[in-house]
Design an enzyme around this catalytic site. Sequence first.
Site, short mmCIF file in Angstrom:
data_model
loop_
_atom_site.label_atom_id
_atom_site.label_comp_id
_atom_site.label_asym_id
_atom_site.label_seq_id
_atom_site.Cartn_x
_atom_site.Cartn_y
_atom_site.Cartn_z
N GLY A 1 20.32 28.74 -12.43
CA GLY A 1 20.59 30.09 -11.77
C GLY A 1 19.45 30.99 -11.39
N GLY B 1 22.25 25.45 -9.31
CA GLY B 1 21.67 24.72 -10.09
C GLY B 1 20.20 24.40 -10.04
N TYR B 2 19.58 25.23 -9.39
CA TYR B 2 17.97 25.41 -9.47
C TYR B 2 17.54 26.44 -10.60
CZ TYR B 2 18.25 23.63 -4.43
OH TYR B 2 18.21 22.81 -3.46
N GLN B 3 17.15 25.45 -11.66
CA GLN B 3 16.62 26.41 -12.86
C GLN B 3 17.78 27.19 -13.48
OE1 GLN B 3 13.91 24.06 -12.89
NE2 GLN B 3 12.84 25.29 -14.01
#
Length: 333
Positions: free
Chosen positions: A64, A60-62
């Site tokens: 992928g 979920g960080y940016q």
Amino acid sequence: MEKRRLGQSDLMVSRICLGCMGFGDATDGPHSWTLNKEDSRAIIKQALEAGITFFDTALGYQNGSSERFVGRALRDFAKREEVVLATKFLPRSKEDIESGVSGRAHIERSLEQSLDNLGMDYIDLYIYHIWDYNTPIEEVMDTLNGAIEAGKVREIGIANCFAWQLAKANAYADKMGYKRFISVQSHYNLIMREDERELMTYCQEEGIATTPYSALAGGRLSRLPGVTTKRLEEDKFAQSKYDQTAEEDNKIIARVAELADKYQTSMTAVSLAWLLTRVDAPVVGATKPHHLEGPLEALDLKLSSEDLAYLEELYLPHALSGVMAQNTYKPRR
């Protein structure tokens, strides 16, 4: 750098974990302050050279891109067996549920996407990012066990959970002969200590590792109030967690500064030295080269029992924030 066994697993991790939420395409995700690929690579290389071998990212960080940046850098700069890589999967979205995507299918799809992003065959520590109230925990644990049996995951961890949830999940794992959640990544630092009520004690009793995020409260524990940064100005998530309690928290932060002056070190080092007396491996982010200096200093800083008590005594209960606030008890009507 000192290494420690992660819970009751075979994973040996550095005492500092590099949190990689600050890496990723700033134009593709909720955070406008993240680093591009080249700047991210430089920080990761610096961390490896300092002896950090534990890295934490998430699908979920940016969208992928953090996984892609981290995976590429680790493949270029380290031998796979020399690092412990953690990533996380989110619950099903409302759209997934409405379209009939099962919890199993969602986890399997998320895992394959993370492996593809990372460019790796397996994940050392696969973390259940947020409790999915729409998917039975039995289905989650069955799916994760299948991933372990397939050799795609070595160990599993959980984040953002209550003690009862962790106990329920691991009781089912024990019943079925599965691997348990070996670690917890929760919101815990010198100005947010609510997990001491139950979760930290439960982990201690059960031999479950603690790897808290927001170790420096989004930078608040590393500088005096009034000193601003791009992240402090633009990180709406951190603002929602800390702005309401800033007046109380600033009294504790002032004591951090006082001890930093006493020991001729940084506020980061003092804050993390306190945390290292309580947890296994705090997740610490870095978006500038000098951000790694304080965590490394913390490993050698030994605070006295009087120092620890001095830092702790002004703490007042805080309301839960973020996803934990959203998932508190709701009586059945």
